[in-house]
Design an enzyme around this catalytic site. Structure first.
Site, PDB file in Angstrom:
ATOM      1  N   TYR A 134       0.872  -1.164   0.000  1.00 38.17           N
ATOM      2  CA  TYR A 134       0.000   0.000   0.000  1.00 38.17           C
ATOM      3  C   TYR A 134       0.905   1.208   0.000  1.00 38.17           C
ATOM      4  O   TYR A 134       1.629   1.441   0.957  1.00 38.17           O
ATOM      5  CB  TYR A 134      -0.891   0.023   1.248  1.00 38.17           C
ATOM      6  CG  TYR A 134      -2.138  -0.807   1.110  1.00 38.17           C
ATOM      7  CD1 TYR A 134      -2.085  -2.193   1.147  1.00 38.17           C
ATOM      8  CD2 TYR A 134      -3.375  -0.200   0.950  1.00 38.17           C
ATOM      9  CE1 TYR A 134      -3.228  -2.958   1.025  1.00 38.17           C
ATOM     10  CE2 TYR A 134      -4.530  -0.960   0.830  1.00 38.17           C
ATOM     11  CZ  TYR A 134      -4.447  -2.334   0.865  1.00 38.17           C
ATOM     12  OH  TYR A 134      -5.581  -3.074   0.744  1.00 38.17           O
TER      13      TYR A 134
ATOM     14  N   HIS B 246     -17.058  -3.443  -1.440  1.00 41.39           N
ATOM     15  CA  HIS B 246     -15.642  -3.836  -1.423  1.00 41.39           C
ATOM     16  C   HIS B 246     -15.341  -4.933  -0.406  1.00 41.39           C
ATOM     17  O   HIS B 246     -15.568  -4.771   0.790  1.00 41.39           O
ATOM     18  CB  HIS B 246     -14.770  -2.606  -1.128  1.00 41.39           C
ATOM     19  CG  HIS B 246     -13.306  -2.882  -1.189  1.00 41.39           C
ATOM     20  ND1 HIS B 246     -12.666  -3.166  -2.374  1.00 41.39           N
ATOM     21  CD2 HIS B 246     -12.366  -2.943  -0.230  1.00 41.39           C
ATOM     22  CE1 HIS B 246     -11.386  -3.380  -2.131  1.00 41.39           C
ATOM     23  NE2 HIS B 246     -11.179  -3.249  -0.831  1.00 41.39           N
TER      24      HIS B 246
END
Ligand SMILES: *[C@@H]1O[C@H](CO)[C@@H](O)[C@H](O)[C@H]1NC(C)=O
Ligand SMILES: *[C@@H]1O[C@H](CO)[C@@H](O)[C@H](O)[C@H]1NC(C)=O
Ligand SMILES: *[C@@H]1O[C@H](CO)[C@@H](O)[C@H](O)[C@H]1NC(C)=O
Ligand SMILES: *[C@@H]1O[C@H](CO)[C@@H](O)[C@H](O)[C@H]1NC(C)=O
Ligand SMILES: *[C@@H]1O[C@H](CO)[C@@H](O)[C@H](O)[C@H]1NC(C)=O
Ligand SMILES: *[C@@H]1O[C@H](CO)[C@@H](O)[C@H](O)[C@H]1NC(C)=O
Ligand SMILES: *[C@@H]1O[C@H](CO)[C@@H](O)[C@H](O)[C@H]1NC(C)=O
Ligand SMILES: *[C@@H]1O[C@H](CO)[C@@H](O)[C@H](O)[C@H]1NC(C)=O
Ligand SMILES: *[C@@H]1O[C@H](CO)[C@@H](O)[C@H](O)[C@H]1NC(C)=O
Length: 573
Positions: A201, A373
């Site tokens: 990330y 999600h």
């Protein structure tokens, strides 16, 4: 430095709201002809399984609309109606060539209203999304050729040049507006070398361009350099105290957590996203401008080396302000350590609750799009909508969730989330092939359970999530601390019974709620997770259609005034 949405703009939004509202049941509009004489509005309800159309044509004669396999009349499913001196006529027809259409045996379209005013005929009708008989054309998530024709009198006859066709995706409609004053800016990574790690990330805190005047973003276009490695990205807005730009691995620097207001989301398989034409995502109108945090999840399981990435988002904006400011609300299960999905489960349910009565400041939200999600183990996501303790429907649901094809989808109609309503986000996971626990977390092998709701008018209510109370969970399992908790979980045999029991425990213990309004975090608690209703499975024969072609009825006169009002909204430009 101040952030965009401040008081003067709120006043503007309020002032604009008193103007005529869009019809929440018919959010989509297309002109079917180039002269703008034939206007189609529509909306649908996945839950009820029906679709509603409103055809408005500048004629006092007959009007017709159809769904065609090839753009012509052959094989087309056609609706014809009009207002005459006796009242009105309306019917469901089909055509087997360039000849007068034949009335269907089964009338699958129900007429809702039919009026004639100021030289315009407006016909509102509905049918089930599924096709009800062989004379009807199915409506799917693929583009379909819409046809129209009309006459100058009520004698249904040859239409001459008053006909046409246009291809439209009715169920997955994305408006393509083309404002005259349009520009764009990009927010992307800057020559970032994707590391040889399975999960990364990366966060970049970026300055948005500054605008002296408020602008409205109307389209967000993904710019993805490496489709095989970029898994998903999120753009968060930072609060005013964040004043330095930098890039690095997410969350190592605690400053990353400060920027948590989601502005945009893109996932594998998503395309451009465009907001409805009366809505814009506000930017600018401030002196300094805000910072934003771009978070990109790189998924590099085969450890490919040396890819330089400039992925991000392109924002198309206009100075021609729309009626409403849009916002995004994130609801679901808080992403935090300690949430665990056992292995060997074929449909394990997790829940996140959003109780909007905790924040009393925000106004009712008109939700027009949603994005769901989870990560790899997710199979279904459902967002139940509760009012006064009762489930009133689903804000969104996807019983065929596919991690590879996430996207923000426009709802078929605008749904109102009243302040005080509760959202329950349910995710269903399949861990049958996993041997170890799946934990709540950031990596694709970890899990998330989130729903992003796109709504207007914008408010500060941005995060609304919950998490099972860990003390209650430990106590329930007979653990006095985290080590014992983890030991108990890892030593259990996860057969069907153990999985079911653990799922029930997570659902029955109290849940901690967290609601952010941009400034403060409010905490709350609820006793247990409510039950969610079955997913609807709309069939074709849901309601008997109204009588088909009819000579007269009170419909046209009784609801005359109401229809006039609707007409004023829909047909006036
Ligand atoms: C669908 O059907 C329901 C119930 O019959 C009705 O309330 C709704 O207005 C219909 N249309 C749409 C677009 O939801
Ligand atoms: C259609 O009719 C309406 C109402 O009479 C009028 O305002 C509009 O200009 C007409 N549209 C066109 C393209 O002629
Ligand atoms: C990014 O890389 C390209 C190609 O190597 C180079 O032309 C460009 O100057 C770089 N940009 C920055 C900001 O480093
Ligand atoms: C950024 O904010 C910090 C405190 O929040 C302040 O000390 C610093 O001077 C600010 N920097 C700039 C460039 O404004
Ligand atoms: C939501 O929160 C309010 C205020 O804290 C509380 O009164 C209400 O019972 C909660 N609703 C649910 C469904 O838990
Ligand atoms: C589990 O693994 C088997 C064999 O690799 C595969 O055929 C099956 O599709 C997998 N099932 C799931 C639910 O992923
Ligand atoms: C949002 O937060 C800002 C800063 O706390 C505040 O000034 C503003 O009134 C809030 N707006 C709404 C709609 O609550
Ligand atoms: C998986 O579940 C099945 C059915 O309940 C059970 O027989 C089996 O022992 C479980 N496997 C593991 C590894 O726990
Ligand atoms: C329509 O016409 C038929 C016969 O012409 C008549 O029996 C019927 O009552 C009429 N229906 C209405 C709603 O007026």
């Amino acid at each position: 430095m101040t952030c965009p949405i401040v008081v003067p703009l709120l006043v503007l939004v309020l002032a604009m709201e008193t103007r005529a509202q869009e019809d929440p049941l018919l959010p989509f509009t297309e002109c079917l002809d180039s002269e703008e004489l034939v206007m189609l509005k529509w909306g649908f309800d996945d839950v009820q399984g029906n679709i509603t159309f409103e055809l408005c044509v500048n004629t006092t004669g007959w009007i017709s609309f159809g769904l065609s396999p090839n753009g012509g009349m052959n094989g087309a499913d056609i609706v014809i109606g009009g207002v005459n001196s006796d009242g009105y006529y309306f019917g469901d027809y089909h055509a087997s060539g360039n000849e007068r259409p034949v009335l269907d045996q089964k009338q699958s379209y129900s007429l809702l209203s039919l009026t004639e005013t100021d030289g315009q005929t407006t016909m509102r009708f509905e049918r089930s999304i599924k096709s009800c008989d062989t004379d009807d054309h199915p409506i799917t998530e693929l583009p379909v050729k819409l046809i129209y024709a009309y006459g100058q009198t009520d004698q249904i006859g040859y239409h001459r040049q008053r006909r046409g066709t246009k291809e439209v995706n009715l169920l997955k409609y994305m408006p393509r507006s083309d404002p005259t004053q349009s520009q764009y800016f990009d927010m992307t990574m800057l020559n970032f070398t994707i590391p040889t790690e399975e999960t990364r990330y990366e966060c970049r805190i970026i300055n948005a361009p500054t605008f002296a005047e408020k602008q409205h973003i109307y389209r967000i276009e993904p710019l993805i350099d490496h489709l095989d490695l970029v898994h998903h990205l999120l753009l968060y807005k930072c609060p005013p105290q964040m004043n330095k730009t930098f890039q690095g691995q997410c969350y190592i620097n605690p400053d990353h957590r400060v920027c948590f207001q989601v502005m945009a989301a893109w996932g594998v398989g998503g395309g451009d996203f465009e907001v409805p034409e009366h809505v814009g995502i506000p930017i600018g109108g401030d002196e300094g401008g805000c910072l934003y945090r771009l978070e990109i999840h790189y998924n590099n399981p085969t450890l490919i080396e040396g890819r330089v990435d400039n992925s991000g988002l392109r924002f198309h904006y206009t100075s021609q302000l729309r009626k409403h400011d849009a916002g995004v609300l994130m609801a679901g299960l808080a992403v935090a350590p300690g949430y665990s999905i056992p292995p060997n489960a074929t449909s394990f349910h997790t829940y996140g609750v959003c109780n909007t009565s905790i924040n009393t400041e925000a106004k009712d939200m008109q939700v027009f799009a949603t994005g769901l999600h989870t990560h790899l183990a997710g199979r279904k996501v459902r967002v139940g909508h509760f009012r006064d303790g009762e489930q009133i429907g689903f804000m969104a649901f996807d019983d065929h969730y596919d991690f590879e094809y996430q996207e923000v989808k426009n709802l078929g109609k605008t749904k109102t989330l009243q302040m005080g309503d509760t959202l329950l986000v349910e995710c269903t996971y399949d861990t049958a092939n996993r041997t170890g626990f799946t934990w709540g977390g950031l990596g694709t092998q970890d899990e998330m359970c989130l729903a992003f709701l796109f709504y207007y008018p914008a408010s500060n209510l941005t995060n609304c999530v919950s998490f099972p109370n860990m003390d209650a969970l430990k106590t329930n399992l007979g653990a006095s601390n985290y080590n014992e908790f983890y030991t108990i979980l890892s030593q259990k045999t996860w057969d069907e019974e153990a999985v079911t029991e653990y799922e029930r425990t997570l659902k029955d213990i109290p849940q901690d709620l967290m609601v952010d309004d941009g400034e403060n975090t409010y905490w709350g608690t609820i006793d247990k997770i409510s039950d969610m209703m079955e997913s609807p499975n709309p069939s074709c024969d849901r309601t008997p259609p109204l009588p088909g072609p009819s000579n007269a009825s009170n419909m046209a006169s009784v609801s005359w005034i109401l229809l006039l009002l609707i007409w004023a909204v829909i047909c006036a430009f």
